[in-house]
Structure formats: structure tokens, C-alpha cells
Design a protein around this motif. Structure first.
Motif, PDB file in Angstrom:
ATOM      1  N   GLU A  68      -6.855   8.930  -9.015  1.00 43.50           N
ATOM      2  CA  GLU A  68      -6.332   7.343  -9.082  1.00 43.50           C
ATOM      3  C   GLU A  68      -5.918   7.649  -7.236  1.00 43.50           C
ATOM      4  OE1 GLU A  68      -3.886   7.202 -13.496  1.00 43.50           O
ATOM      5  OE2 GLU A  68      -2.806   8.723 -11.908  1.00 43.50           O
ATOM      6  N   LYS A  69      -5.051   8.136  -6.892  1.00 49.20           N
ATOM      7  CA  LYS A  69      -5.199   8.911  -5.598  1.00 49.20           C
ATOM      8  C   LYS A  69      -6.334   8.727  -4.519  1.00 49.20           C
ATOM      9  CE  LYS A  69      -1.500  12.113  -5.728  1.00 49.20           C
ATOM     10  NZ  LYS A  69      -1.444  13.974  -5.314  1.00 49.20           N
ATOM     11  N   THR A  70      -7.851   8.850  -5.172  1.00 48.75           N
ATOM     12  CA  THR A  70      -8.768   7.692  -4.361  1.00 48.75           C
ATOM     13  C   THR A  70      -8.635   6.696  -4.637  1.00 48.75           C
ATOM     14  OG1 THR A  70      -9.973   9.911  -5.305  1.00 48.75           O
ATOM     15  CG2 THR A  70     -11.019   8.141  -4.559  1.00 48.75           C
TER      16      THR A  70
ATOM     17  N   ARG B 262      -7.174   1.052 -15.617  1.00 51.04           N
ATOM     18  CA  ARG B 262      -5.729   1.940 -15.989  1.00 51.04           C
ATOM     19  C   ARG B 262      -5.015   2.305 -14.986  1.00 51.04           C
ATOM     20  NH1 ARG B 262      -8.597   5.627 -19.955  1.00 51.04           N
ATOM     21  NH2 ARG B 262      -8.659   7.322 -17.524  1.00 51.04           N
ATOM     22  N   PHE B 263      -5.238   2.177 -13.732  1.00 53.62           N
ATOM     23  CA  PHE B 263      -4.991   2.794 -12.107  1.00 53.62           C
ATOM     24  C   PHE B 263      -3.566   1.762 -12.439  1.00 53.62           C
ATOM     25  CE2 PHE B 263      -4.318   1.022  -7.718  1.00 53.62           C
ATOM     26  CZ  PHE B 263      -3.980   2.435  -7.210  1.00 53.62           C
ATOM     27  N   TRP B 264      -4.351   0.387 -12.330  1.00 56.86           N
ATOM     28  CA  TRP B 264      -3.028  -1.044 -11.961  1.00 56.86           C
ATOM     29  C   TRP B 264      -1.317  -0.767 -13.226  1.00 56.86           C
ATOM     30  CZ3 TRP B 264      -5.495  -2.048  -8.169  1.00 56.86           C
ATOM     31  CH2 TRP B 264      -7.045  -1.963  -8.392  1.00 56.86           C
ATOM     32  N   ARG B 265      -1.504  -0.628 -14.094  1.00 54.76           N
ATOM     33  CA  ARG B 265      -0.846   0.540 -15.105  1.00 54.76           C
ATOM     34  C   ARG B 265       0.278   0.825 -13.869  1.00 54.76           C
ATOM     35  NH1 ARG B 265      -4.461  -0.782 -18.785  1.00 54.76           N
ATOM     36  NH2 ARG B 265      -4.668   0.901 -19.340  1.00 54.76           N
TER      37      ARG B 265
ATOM     38  N   ASN C 267      -2.939  -5.922 -14.787  1.00 51.68           N
ATOM     39  CA  ASN C 267      -3.859  -5.233 -14.634  1.00 51.68           C
ATOM     40  C   ASN C 267      -4.585  -5.749 -13.413  1.00 51.68           C
ATOM     41  OD1 ASN C 267      -4.172  -8.591 -14.623  1.00 51.68           O
ATOM     42  ND2 ASN C 267      -4.116  -8.471 -16.789  1.00 51.68           N
ATOM     43  N   PHE C 268      -5.459  -5.685 -13.107  1.00 51.50           N
ATOM     44  CA  PHE C 268      -6.279  -6.060 -11.391  1.00 51.50           C
ATOM     45  C   PHE C 268      -6.450  -7.520 -11.033  1.00 51.50           C
ATOM     46  CE2 PHE C 268     -10.223  -6.238  -9.031  1.00 51.50           C
ATOM     47  CZ  PHE C 268      -9.478  -5.555  -7.850  1.00 51.50           C
ATOM     48  N   LYS C 269      -5.911  -8.249 -12.193  1.00 57.62           N
ATOM     49  CA  LYS C 269      -5.537  -9.745 -11.765  1.00 57.62           C
ATOM     50  C   LYS C 269      -4.580 -10.032 -11.494  1.00 57.62           C
ATOM     51  CE  LYS C 269      -5.639 -14.013 -13.588  1.00 57.62           C
ATOM     52  NZ  LYS C 269      -6.048 -15.421 -14.482  1.00 57.62           N
ATOM     53  N   ASP C 270      -3.390  -9.007 -12.302  1.00 57.64           N
ATOM     54  CA  ASP C 270      -1.901  -9.095 -11.953  1.00 57.64           C
ATOM     55  C   ASP C 270      -1.647  -8.157 -10.542  1.00 57.64           C
ATOM     56  OD1 ASP C 270       0.505  -9.678 -12.024  1.00 57.64           O
ATOM     57  OD2 ASP C 270       0.902  -7.593 -13.073  1.00 57.64           O
ATOM     58  N   TYR C 271      -1.877  -7.909 -10.730  1.00 59.51           N
ATOM     59  CA  TYR C 271      -2.300  -6.531  -8.946  1.00 59.51           C
ATOM     60  C   TYR C 271      -2.665  -7.965  -7.831  1.00 59.51           C
ATOM     61  CZ  TYR C 271      -3.426  -4.643  -4.269  1.00 59.51           C
ATOM     62  OH  TYR C 271      -3.530  -3.600  -3.320  1.00 59.51           O
ATOM     63  N   LYS C 272      -3.791  -8.366  -8.291  1.00 64.55           N
ATOM     64  CA  LYS C 272      -4.400  -9.172  -6.531  1.00 64.55           C
ATOM     65  C   LYS C 272      -3.599 -10.914  -6.445  1.00 64.55           C
ATOM     66  CE  LYS C 272      -9.212  -8.881  -7.753  1.00 64.55           C
ATOM     67  NZ  LYS C 272     -10.436  -9.672  -7.938  1.00 64.55           N
ATOM     68  N   ASN C 273      -2.444 -11.622  -7.756  1.00 65.81           N
ATOM     69  CA  ASN C 273      -1.680 -12.414  -7.925  1.00 65.81           C
ATOM     70  C   ASN C 273      -0.798 -11.811  -6.874  1.00 65.81           C
ATOM     71  OD1 ASN C 273      -3.660 -14.236  -8.800  1.00 65.81           O
ATOM     72  ND2 ASN C 273      -2.439 -13.729 -10.879  1.00 65.81           N
ATOM     73  N   ASN C 274       0.094 -10.652  -7.060  1.00 63.21           N
ATOM     74  CA  ASN C 274       0.850 -10.471  -7.029  1.00 63.21           C
ATOM     75  C   ASN C 274       0.969  -9.857  -4.856  1.00 63.21           C
ATOM     76  OD1 ASN C 274       2.834  -7.323  -5.723  1.00 63.21           O
ATOM     77  ND2 ASN C 274       3.514  -8.734  -6.900  1.00 63.21           N
ATOM     78  N   TYR C 275      -0.327  -9.363  -4.395  1.00 64.00           N
ATOM     79  CA  TYR C 275      -1.013  -8.970  -3.466  1.00 64.00           C
ATOM     80  C   TYR C 275      -0.785 -11.007  -2.255  1.00 64.00           C
ATOM     81  CZ  TYR C 275      -3.110  -6.582   0.489  1.00 64.00           C
ATOM     82  OH  TYR C 275      -3.886  -6.371   1.615  1.00 64.00           O
TER      83      TYR C 275
ATOM     84  N   GLU D  10       0.961  -0.848   0.026  1.00 62.00           N
ATOM     85  CA  GLU D  10      -0.039   0.046   0.071  1.00 62.00           C
ATOM     86  C   GLU D  10       0.760   1.127  -0.157  1.00 62.00           C
ATOM     87  OE1 GLU D  10      -0.820  -2.429   1.883  1.00 62.00           O
ATOM     88  OE2 GLU D  10      -2.147  -3.441   1.631  1.00 62.00           O
ATOM     89  N   GLN D  11       1.915   0.922   0.900  1.00 61.79           N
ATOM     90  CA  GLN D  11       2.663   2.285   0.604  1.00 61.79           C
ATOM     91  C   GLN D  11       3.207   2.597  -0.556  1.00 61.79           C
ATOM     92  OE1 GLN D  11       3.159   4.830   3.868  1.00 61.79           O
ATOM     93  NE2 GLN D  11       4.649   6.107   1.887  1.00 61.79           N
ATOM     94  N   LYS D  12       3.882   1.331  -1.530  1.00 65.40           N
ATOM     95  CA  LYS D  12       3.931   1.572  -2.768  1.00 65.40           C
ATOM     96  C   LYS D  12       2.818   3.498  -3.440  1.00 65.40           C
ATOM     97  CE  LYS D  12       5.196  -0.454  -6.951  1.00 65.40           C
ATOM     98  NZ  LYS D  12       5.113  -1.997  -8.245  1.00 65.40           N
ATOM     99  N   LEU D  13       1.339   2.511  -3.646  1.00 67.87           N
ATOM    100  CA  LEU D  13       0.711   3.199  -4.128  1.00 67.87           C
ATOM    101  C   LEU D  13       1.152   4.950  -3.731  1.00 67.87           C
ATOM    102  CD1 LEU D  13      -1.920   1.653  -3.456  1.00 67.87           C
ATOM    103  CD2 LEU D  13      -0.199   1.465  -5.151  1.00 67.87           C
ATOM    104  N   PHE D  14       1.298   4.752  -2.635  1.00 68.06           N
ATOM    105  CA  PHE D  14       1.391   6.441  -2.211  1.00 68.06           C
ATOM    106  C   PHE D  14       2.778   7.561  -2.424  1.00 68.06           C
ATOM    107  CE2 PHE D  14      -1.866   5.192   0.565  1.00 68.06           C
ATOM    108  CZ  PHE D  14      -2.949   5.182   0.042  1.00 68.06           C
TER     109      PHE D  14
END
Length: 277
Positions: A15-17, A50-53, A59-67, A2-6
Motif C-alpha cells: 500500500e505504501k508502494t 482495497r487501497f482506496w478504502r 473506490n478509485f472512481k471516488d478518489y478521482k472525483n475527489n481529486y 498526497e501527503q495524507k497517503l503517507f
């Protein structure tokens, strides 16, 4: 994560939202779809996609798998996750909804042919060896209790260690290995399945993974939904499946089963004064 996102200073306000929403939701965000996130935040689906890239994922699936790969999946976290999702005032209704979902997912993967093959294997078995480690111990005890009443020869296997070898010594052709294989294939499960295969024993596995290492080793797989890896694991669907097996076996061996149950009733009546229920 999560810290990476900020840390990305180039995020747009929207995107910040999204980043803030993900950070606050924690593991619960894994249960969402992109459409649900967009509706919750009143942001377009395209912006969410677009946010995940933007933050380094395909994509969102890639984000979920990484999580999932990096998250701490401990019993405390799983219990904490379910406690965050349910309200003390509506817990019964919410848990009922979750239970129904697990039953629906289980029925969606139900294979009548495999189920009947499992029942026939049990009916014809000389000895049924039950391996029910960890949280599946209660399920193994239920299966043992009911099938023993029908007159089947049941052996409950030790959970781990070298005691398993002592039981494997008695495996033989015509026996059945009945196993609960939740989450992943443990070394003990692999040893038991591989040895059963060498002896041409039938093996039946109840699992919560549609695709797993069990597919390569077990003769029959029966799926029962328990929830995602990070969720509190429900035993509703596995219990439902076990009770269906018990009833189906009882019907297939109706004469023998009824005779044994009538004998049980007779014994109870004979000794009721010495051993009252």
C-alpha cells in the motif's frame, strides 16, 4: 491529498508502494485504470482495490472525483501535464495518437440525425449568430469565413459584456444561434440560449461535455472530444466537426455555394492587378 497517503502509519508495504506511485504521478494517475496501476507496480488488483478504502475513499472512481474537485486546474498546470507526458523526440507520434483518440471518442458519440438537423437548421437560417468565446474563437472564425463564402448572413457575437445585449436585439424567429460550449455553461451562454429559446430560434452547441447544463437549453448538441478537464485541450476533434458541417452545408446548397465561389473567382480576376493575392 498526497501527503495524507503517507500520514497513515497502518499502510502495508504494498500500500505504501501504491501511495508513493500516486504521489509521484500527480494528475497523470487520473488517466490510469486500477488494472494499469496493478501491472505497473506488479501488485494484485485486489490490493489496489482495497487501497482506496484504506485511505478513506469508496473506490478509485471516488478518489478521482475527489481529486478533480480539489485540484488546481490552471492553464499552466494543463500545459505542464502535457509536457510531462510527451517526449521531445517522439512528440509528433504521441500527439498524433492523442488526436486519433479524440477523433475516435467524437465519432463514438456521433449522432447522424442530430448532425443532419444541425445542417438543415443552418441551411434554412435567415441569420446565423456565432458565439465562440475564449479558445473557440478560431473555430468561430473558420465557420464564419467558410459559410460567408457560400452566401450565408453571419453575425459573430461579442465575447462578453453588455455588447451582447446589442446583438440580442436583432435575434428573431428563423435565425440560428451557433455556440461553442466547452467545459461549462458561462453566464453569457445561458443568457444567449435562454433568449433564443424565447424567440423559438434554433440553437446548436458544440460541446466537450456529454452531460452538462447545455442539454437543458440547447436544441441540438454535437459532441467533440478535447480531453479531460485537467488535460491540455486539443482542438483537433472540434475542427474536424466544423469542417464536416461546412462540407455538408456546401452540399445541401451546392448551386448557391458554387455560384458565390465562382463570383469570388471572377472578382479576384477582375482586380488582380490592383489587389494581387
Amino acid at each position: 491529498m498526497e501527503q495524507k497517503l503517507f500520514e497513515d502509519q497502518h499502510l502495508t508495504p504494498n500500500e505504501k508502494t501504491i501511495a508513493d506511485f500516486i504521489a509521484k504521478m500527480g494528475m497523470t494517475v487520473l488517466t490510469y485504470t486500477e488494472d494499469e496501476i496493478a501491472k505497473s507496480l506488479q501488485i494484485s488488483n485486489a490490493t489496489v482495490s482495497r487501497f482506496w478504502r484504506k485511505i478513506g475513499f469508496k473506490n478509485f472512481k471516488d478518489y478521482k472525483n475527489n481529486y478533480k474537485e480539489t485540484m488546481d486546474i490552471s492553464p499552466a498546470n494543463k500545459l505542464g501535464n502535457i509536457m510531462e507526458q510527451v517526449s521531445s523526440t517522439t512528440i509528433h507520434a504521441q500527439m498524433m495518437t492523442m488526436s486519433v483518440k479524440h477523433l475516435e471518442l467524437t465519432l463514438a458519440q456521433y449522432n447522424a440525425e442530430d448532425f443532419q438537423k444541425a445542417v438543415q437548421s443552418i441551411v434554412k437560417a435567415k441569420t446565423i449568430y456565432i458565439y465562440s468565446p475564449g479558445p473557440s474563437e478560431g473555430l468561430g472564425n473558420l465557420l464564419n469565413y467558410r459559410l460567408s463564402r457560400f452566401g450565408f448572413n453571419i453575425q459573430v457575437l461579442p465575447k462578453s459584456g453588455h455588447e451582447i445585449y446589442e446583438s440580442m436585439l436583432h435575434f428573431g424567429y428563423g435565425d440560428v444561434l451557433f455556440m461553442f460550449g466547452f467545459v461549462k455553461l458561462h453566464p453569457e451562454s445561458r443568457v444567449l440560449l435562454e433568449h433564443a429559446k424565447k424567440l423559438n430560434m434554433k440553437s446548436i452547441v458544440i460541446t466537450d461535455s456529454i452531460v452538462s447544463d447545455f442539454n437543458m437549453l440547447a436544441d441540438l448538441l454535437l459532441f467533440a472530444s478535447r480531453g479531460e478537464l485537467w488535460e491540455f485541450h486539443s482542438m483537433m476533434a472540434p475542427t474536424f466537426l466544423i469542417e464536416n458541417i461546412i462540407i455538408a452545408v456546401g452540399k445541401e446548397t451546392a448551386e448557391q455555394s458554387m455560384m458565390k465561389l465562382e463570383m469570388l473567382d471572377s472578382i479576384r480576376k477582375e482586380y488582380k492587378d490592383l489587389l494581387p493575392r
